[in-house]
Structures are given as C-alpha cells and as structure tokens.
Write a protein that holds these residues in place. Sequence first.
Motif, PDB file in Angstrom:
ATOM      1  N   ALA A  23       3.278  -0.360  61.373  1.00 32.79           N
ATOM      2  CA  ALA A  23       2.039   0.518  61.078  1.00 32.79           C
ATOM      3  C   ALA A  23       2.481   1.944  61.004  1.00 32.79           C
ATOM      4  O   ALA A  23       2.132   2.867  60.137  1.00 32.79           O
ATOM      5  N   ALA A  24       3.500   2.427  61.504  1.00 34.34           N
ATOM      6  CA  ALA A  24       4.260   3.839  61.466  1.00 34.34           C
ATOM      7  C   ALA A  24       4.746   3.965  60.186  1.00 34.34           C
ATOM      8  O   ALA A  24       4.729   5.044  59.462  1.00 34.34           O
ATOM      9  N   LEU A  25       5.572   2.960  59.597  1.00 31.41           N
ATOM     10  CA  LEU A  25       5.902   2.850  58.162  1.00 31.41           C
ATOM     11  C   LEU A  25       4.797   3.080  57.126  1.00 31.41           C
ATOM     12  O   LEU A  25       4.832   4.141  56.207  1.00 31.41           O
ATOM     13  N   ASP A  26       3.917   2.500  57.247  1.00 34.46           N
ATOM     14  CA  ASP A  26       2.622   2.779  56.515  1.00 34.46           C
ATOM     15  C   ASP A  26       1.989   4.115  56.533  1.00 34.46           C
ATOM     16  O   ASP A  26       1.838   4.610  55.459  1.00 34.46           O
ATOM     17  N   ILE A  27       1.664   4.419  57.584  1.00 32.65           N
ATOM     18  CA  ILE A  27       1.172   5.686  57.827  1.00 32.65           C
ATOM     19  C   ILE A  27       1.967   6.929  57.832  1.00 32.65           C
ATOM     20  O   ILE A  27       1.738   7.889  57.098  1.00 32.65           O
ATOM     21  N   PHE A  28       3.285   6.893  58.030  1.00 32.09           N
ATOM     22  CA  PHE A  28       4.218   8.014  57.698  1.00 32.09           C
ATOM     23  C   PHE A  28       4.374   8.294  56.186  1.00 32.09           C
ATOM     24  O   PHE A  28       4.367   9.351  55.765  1.00 32.09           O
ATOM     25  N   LEU A  29       4.647   7.004  55.630  1.00 29.49           N
ATOM     26  CA  LEU A  29       4.871   7.213  54.071  1.00 29.49           C
ATOM     27  C   LEU A  29       3.540   7.683  53.334  1.00 29.49           C
ATOM     28  O   LEU A  29       3.469   8.506  52.322  1.00 29.49           O
ATOM     29  N   ALA A  30       2.400   7.587  54.080  1.00 33.39           N
ATOM     30  CA  ALA A  30       1.142   8.107  53.171  1.00 33.39           C
ATOM     31  C   ALA A  30       0.723   9.398  53.845  1.00 33.39           C
ATOM     32  O   ALA A  30       0.142  10.235  52.935  1.00 33.39           O
TER      33      ALA A  30
END
Length: 191
Positions: A23-30
């Motif tokens: 979740a952090a990877l997806d949200i941080f990248l976005a």
Amino acid sequence: MDMTRSKSVRRDARENVAKLHAAALDIFLAKGLDAPLEEIARAAGVSIGTLYYRFGSREGLIDAVIPEIAGSRLQTLASTVMAKDTPSQRLGAFVHGMIELQRDDPALNDAILRRYPDAVALLGICDRSAELGQTLVREAHADGSLSPDFTEHDLFCLLWLAGTASRDPNAPTGWHRVITRALDSAWVAVT
C-alpha cells in the motif's frame, strides 16, 4: 500461549507488513512521500497503530519501501548517462533525466529534494546520485565544454527548482523551458 497461536500471530504480522509495504509503495509513488499515513493504513486494511508499531515513523516506512525502487530508477538513469560519448552529453542526459524522474515520480522527487532527511537509507541512494552529478560537472569542466562559472551547486539548484516546480500545480507553465535555457547557457561555445 500455545504454539498454534504464536505461529498465527507471526504470520498475521508478516502479512500486515507485506500489505503495508504494498500500500505504501502504491500511494507514495502516486502522491509523494507526504501522502497521509492514515490512507496507507486504510489501503492495507490495518490500523494506523499497526503501521507505527511495524515501522516506527514515516521515515521508517519510507526507508522500508522506497530505497529499492528509487535506487533502481536512479541506477537506470546512471547507466543511460554513462553510455553517452562526451562529458557534455552525459551531463545533459543527467539533468534532463533527473528532471523527467522528478516530474513523473512524486516519491523520487521528494527523495531528491530531501524532504525527509531522517529517511537515511533513501538519502544514501540520493547521495550517490548527487555524487554522479558532481562528477559530471567536473568532467565537463575538465574537457572545456562547461563554463567554469557553472558549478556543482548550480546543478543542484537547477534540479531543486525543477523538483519544486514539478510538484506545484500553480507553477508557471514555462518552468521547464527556463531551466533548459539556464543549462544551455552554461555550455562553452565551440569555435
């Protein structure tokens, strides 16, 4: 506590960490590294308390998630840059590649701008990229293609300006052209 319960808790803890990581990877990248941690916890299906228990802080979560992908992207850029024939081509490719990464990747932009200095693993990766930039400026000075007036500090000012402008929805639309002109004016005219 019986062994069955102990194994179940450990498995659940591992699953929570994996869900938080994804979740952090997806949200941080976005959205960038300042994305709300509550949103990350919600997307992972865990409480904010679980996030803090497993990672300690925003910087702990950043260091657990972002360095690998940032390192990969910066290494790809470094390989592209070093494949160029001349110091001026390498420096130009570095600047334009960094600006593209900053514009297209909010998390990497935050890392390059050093918005979270306590995320030490991430800063180490960014430091290696900064060292490459410094080396490229020195090489372009040595071959005479770059004005001695253009310093390593100027390079990082250009990248900071690009990173700041790329995150600001109210930035003037011509910011990229101005930065390109600043770099173009730093080259020594070949006679």
